[in-house]
Write an enzyme that holds these catalytic residues in place. Structure first.
Site, PDB file in Angstrom:
ATOM      1  N   GLU A  56       0.834  -1.205   0.000  1.00  0.00           N
ATOM      2  CA  GLU A  56       0.000   0.000   0.000  1.00  0.00           C
ATOM      3  C   GLU A  56       0.872   1.260   0.000  1.00  0.00           C
ATOM      4  O   GLU A  56       0.577   2.241  -0.690  1.00  0.00           O
ATOM      5  CB  GLU A  56      -0.901   0.032   1.243  1.00  0.00           C
ATOM      6  CG  GLU A  56      -1.852  -1.159   1.375  1.00  0.00           C
ATOM      7  CD  GLU A  56      -1.244  -2.348   2.114  1.00  0.00           C
ATOM      8  OE1 GLU A  56      -0.057  -2.649   1.904  1.00  0.00           O
ATOM      9  OE2 GLU A  56      -1.973  -2.996   2.889  1.00  0.00           O
ATOM     10  N   CYS A  92      -0.610   0.020   7.766  1.00  0.00           N
ATOM     11  CA  CYS A  92      -1.138   0.533   6.502  1.00  0.00           C
ATOM     12  C   CYS A  92      -2.523   1.149   6.688  1.00  0.00           C
ATOM     13  O   CYS A  92      -2.934   2.000   5.903  1.00  0.00           O
ATOM     14  CB  CYS A  92      -1.191  -0.583   5.469  1.00  0.00           C
ATOM     15  SG  CYS A  92       0.444  -1.106   4.953  1.00  0.00           S
ATOM     16  N   ARG A 191      12.681 -23.388  -6.208  1.00  0.00           N
ATOM     17  CA  ARG A 191      13.644 -23.212  -5.116  1.00  0.00           C
ATOM     18  C   ARG A 191      13.818 -21.736  -4.775  1.00  0.00           C
ATOM     19  O   ARG A 191      13.910 -21.362  -3.610  1.00  0.00           O
ATOM     20  CB  ARG A 191      15.001 -23.807  -5.508  1.00  0.00           C
ATOM     21  CG  ARG A 191      15.001 -25.323  -5.530  1.00  0.00           C
ATOM     22  CD  ARG A 191      16.366 -25.832  -5.960  1.00  0.00           C
ATOM     23  NE  ARG A 191      16.396 -27.298  -5.997  1.00  0.00           N
ATOM     24  CZ  ARG A 191      17.410 -28.011  -6.448  1.00  0.00           C
ATOM     25  NH1 ARG A 191      18.498 -27.402  -6.918  1.00  0.00           N
ATOM     26  NH2 ARG A 191      17.365 -29.334  -6.434  1.00  0.00           N
ATOM     27  N   GLU A 291      12.514 -32.804  -1.362  1.00  0.00           N
ATOM     28  CA  GLU A 291      12.931 -33.377  -2.655  1.00  0.00           C
ATOM     29  C   GLU A 291      13.312 -34.856  -2.548  1.00  0.00           C
ATOM     30  O   GLU A 291      13.917 -35.409  -3.455  1.00  0.00           O
ATOM     31  CB  GLU A 291      14.078 -32.548  -3.238  1.00  0.00           C
ATOM     32  CG  GLU A 291      13.650 -31.143  -3.659  1.00  0.00           C
ATOM     33  CD  GLU A 291      14.424 -30.599  -4.860  1.00  0.00           C
ATOM     34  OE1 GLU A 291      15.080 -31.364  -5.554  1.00  0.00           O
ATOM     35  OE2 GLU A 291      14.343 -29.376  -5.077  1.00  0.00           O
ATOM     36  N   LEU A 297       9.527 -39.164   1.807  1.00  0.00           N
ATOM     37  CA  LEU A 297       8.246 -38.766   1.207  1.00  0.00           C
ATOM     38  C   LEU A 297       7.115 -39.650   1.731  1.00  0.00           C
ATOM     39  O   LEU A 297       6.056 -39.152   2.134  1.00  0.00           O
ATOM     40  CB  LEU A 297       8.326 -38.845  -0.317  1.00  0.00           C
ATOM     41  CG  LEU A 297       9.291 -37.853  -0.989  1.00  0.00           C
ATOM     42  CD1 LEU A 297       9.580 -38.259  -2.425  1.00  0.00           C
ATOM     43  CD2 LEU A 297       8.706 -36.437  -0.955  1.00  0.00           C
TER      44      LEU A 297
HETATM   45  C1  AOF Z   1       0.203  -5.264   4.369  1.00  0.00           C
HETATM   46  N1  AOF Z   1       0.833  -5.018   3.196  1.00  0.00           N
HETATM   47  O1  AOF Z   1       2.410  -5.448   1.721  1.00  0.00           O
HETATM   48  C2  AOF Z   1       2.301  -6.836   3.578  1.00  0.00           C
HETATM   49  C3  AOF Z   1       1.598  -7.114   4.786  1.00  0.00           C
HETATM   50  O2  AOF Z   1       6.556  -7.137  10.002  1.00  0.00           O
HETATM   51  P1  AOF Z   1       5.812  -6.159   9.143  1.00  0.00           P
HETATM   52  O3  AOF Z   1       5.811  -4.767   9.662  1.00  0.00           O
HETATM   53  O4  AOF Z   1       6.284  -6.184   7.704  1.00  0.00           O
HETATM   54  O5  AOF Z   1       4.262  -6.566   9.135  1.00  0.00           O
HETATM   55  C4  AOF Z   1       3.832  -7.850   9.172  1.00  0.00           C
HETATM   56  C5  AOF Z   1       2.328  -7.863   9.007  1.00  0.00           C
HETATM   57  O6  AOF Z   1       1.987  -7.306   7.750  1.00  0.00           O
HETATM   58  C6  AOF Z   1       1.783  -9.276   8.976  1.00  0.00           C
HETATM   59  O7  AOF Z   1       0.450  -9.256   9.441  1.00  0.00           O
HETATM   60  C7  AOF Z   1       1.819  -9.622   7.510  1.00  0.00           C
HETATM   61  O8  AOF Z   1       0.906 -10.634   7.155  1.00  0.00           O
HETATM   62  C8  AOF Z   1       1.452  -8.293   6.895  1.00  0.00           C
HETATM   63  N2  AOF Z   1       2.004  -8.138   5.559  1.00  0.00           N
HETATM   64  N3  AOF Z   1       0.552  -6.317   5.122  1.00  0.00           N
HETATM   65  O9  AOF Z   1      -0.693  -4.500   4.757  1.00  0.00           O
HETATM   66  C9  AOF Z   1       1.847  -5.738   2.779  1.00  0.00           C
HETATM   67  N4  AOF Z   1       3.357  -7.577   3.202  1.00  0.00           N
HETATM   68 ZN    ZN Z   2       0.869  -3.018   5.912  1.00  0.00          ZN
END
Ligand code: AOF
Ligand code: ZN
Length: 356
Positions: A56, A92, A191, A291, A297
């Site tokens: 965001e 955000c 990978r 793998e 497995l």
């Molecule tokens: C979002 N936008 O692009 C991503 C999110 O450790 P932080 O500060 O990076 O935050 C981790 C939290 O943000 C966690 O809940 C994760 O799932 C989320 N990731 N959230 O609004 C993003 N990458």
């Molecule tokens: Zn965020």
């Protein structure tokens, strides 16, 4: 275009953007965002690497100066519920409220316990109109590693193996080549997108694999090798020190002086698989590619410790050999790649996300 088609279309763009972060963002999920004003994208972005700004923030920052006055009138599309906690970056939800954005469209909720619906609730409480569940199955699939890790403390487990047309993985003590150059490269791409890769003792001995990402750009995952009695020779590629390597063993002293980190576990424990996955999760491994070999497995399937399987079937017929495991799950896709057929399976028991 109907409103629904429009929302789906911009959400697909979010997914495409999100995927650009695959392999870089762990243990965060890949996330993409676009800002749309009157059917024009005025900004877009994605989470580029762990610790970097969220999608965001990137999308808002990308709006050119002469269009910034449109931000409050624009709709923000995000592939994941916006976060609402101070982590590596500020929430955000604050950014959205501060920018005066009035409509947000989200694919799926963030299952991280610290967010889990509160991001959306906070936005609604702030007067933002929020639509959730747009292409939700696809959105959930995209963040499945993070969702499983955040809710269970264990990585998402992907089994990968190749079998002959008559169902064998190879001959005892000998490697049989089933992959072709295209599927080989595809595996290297996988990978590059995953946190760790695991093999057991016999595979390390017989194949002497490097388990690195050589045929695709990107980083190599952590190598995890099971060596209960510490009998692997030092000259193996796995011990060359080029990539972080963890040896799961009952004989940690054996590895003193080698460029590997031992993980001491008792292999006879009835919940060995669970303990191992918990230990890897505690080390921030959110996705694990297994793998081989065949015994490992079979064991993980018997213990129901897998989430996804990617199986290559070649044209060769062996007549005898090491039987390949049978995967019983939901068939998600079948793709012909040269002389190989790739079948993709999801475990219907462990799966808590579905594919779109
Ligand atoms: C979002 N936008 O692009 C991503 C999110 O450790 P932080 O500060 O990076 O935050 C981790 C939290 O943000 C966690 O809940 C994760 O799932 C989320 N990731 N959230 O609004 C993003 N990458
Ligand atoms: Zn965020």
């Amino acid at each position: 275009m109907s409103d629904m088609e429009r929302d789906n279309c911009y959400m697909r763009r979010c997914f495409d953007l999100a995927r650009l972060g695959l392999g870089q963002v762990s243990p965060n999920p890949p996330v993409g965002a676009v800002l749309v004003y009157e059917d024009q994208i005025i900004g877009e972005g994605y989470h580029r690497r762990w610790g970097a700004p969220h999608a965001e923030v990137e999308a808002v920052a990308s709006v050119p100066e002469h269009l910034r006055h449109l931000i409050p009138k624009a709709t923000l599309y995000v592939s994941l519920e916006p976060c609402c906690v101070y982590g590596r970056t500020p929430p955000c939800t604050n950014l959205i409220l501060d920018q005066g954005i009035k409509r947000v469209v989200v694919s799926c909720l963030d299952q991280s316990p610290e967010v889990a619906g509160r991001g959306v609730a906070l936005l609604r409480a702030g007067g933002v109109e929020v639509r959730t569940g747009v292409l939700e199955d696809e959105g959930r699939w995209l963040v499945r590693f993070r969702s499983k890790w955040a809710t269970t403390g264990m990585p998402w487990v992907i089994l990968k193996f190749a079998r002959t047309r008559d169902g064998f993985m190879g001959l005892p003590e000998r490697q049989v080549w089933i992959s072709n150059p295209l599927t080989l490269r595809l595996v290297h791409r996988w990978r590059s997108e995953l946190d760790a890769i695991m093999v057991a003792t016999n595979t390390a001995l017989i194949d002497n694999p490097r388990l690195t990402t050589r045929l695709w750009p990107g980083r190599s995952p952590v190598r995890v090798v099971l060596d209960r009695r510490g009998r692997l020779p030092e000259k193996l590629h796995l011990f060359d020190g080029t990539v972080p390597t963890w040896v799961v063993t009952e004989q940690p002293a054996r590895f003193r002086g080698l460029p590997v980190a031992p993980i001491e576990l008792g292999f006879d424990a009835p919940d060995f698989a669970y303990q191992l996955l918990k230990e890897l999760g505690a080390r921030r491994i959110t996705s694990l590619l297994v793998e081989g070999g065949s015994a490992l497995l079979h064991y993980l399937i018997r213990e129901n410790c897998w989430d996804e399987a990617r199986v290559f079937t070649g044209n060769k017929v062996l007549g005898t050999g090491v039987p390949a495991p049978e995967v019983h799950g939901r068939l998600m896709d079948e793709i012909h790649i040269g002389d190989n057929l790739l079948t993709l399976w999801a475990n219907q028991v462990t799966i808590h996300v579905k594919q779109g």
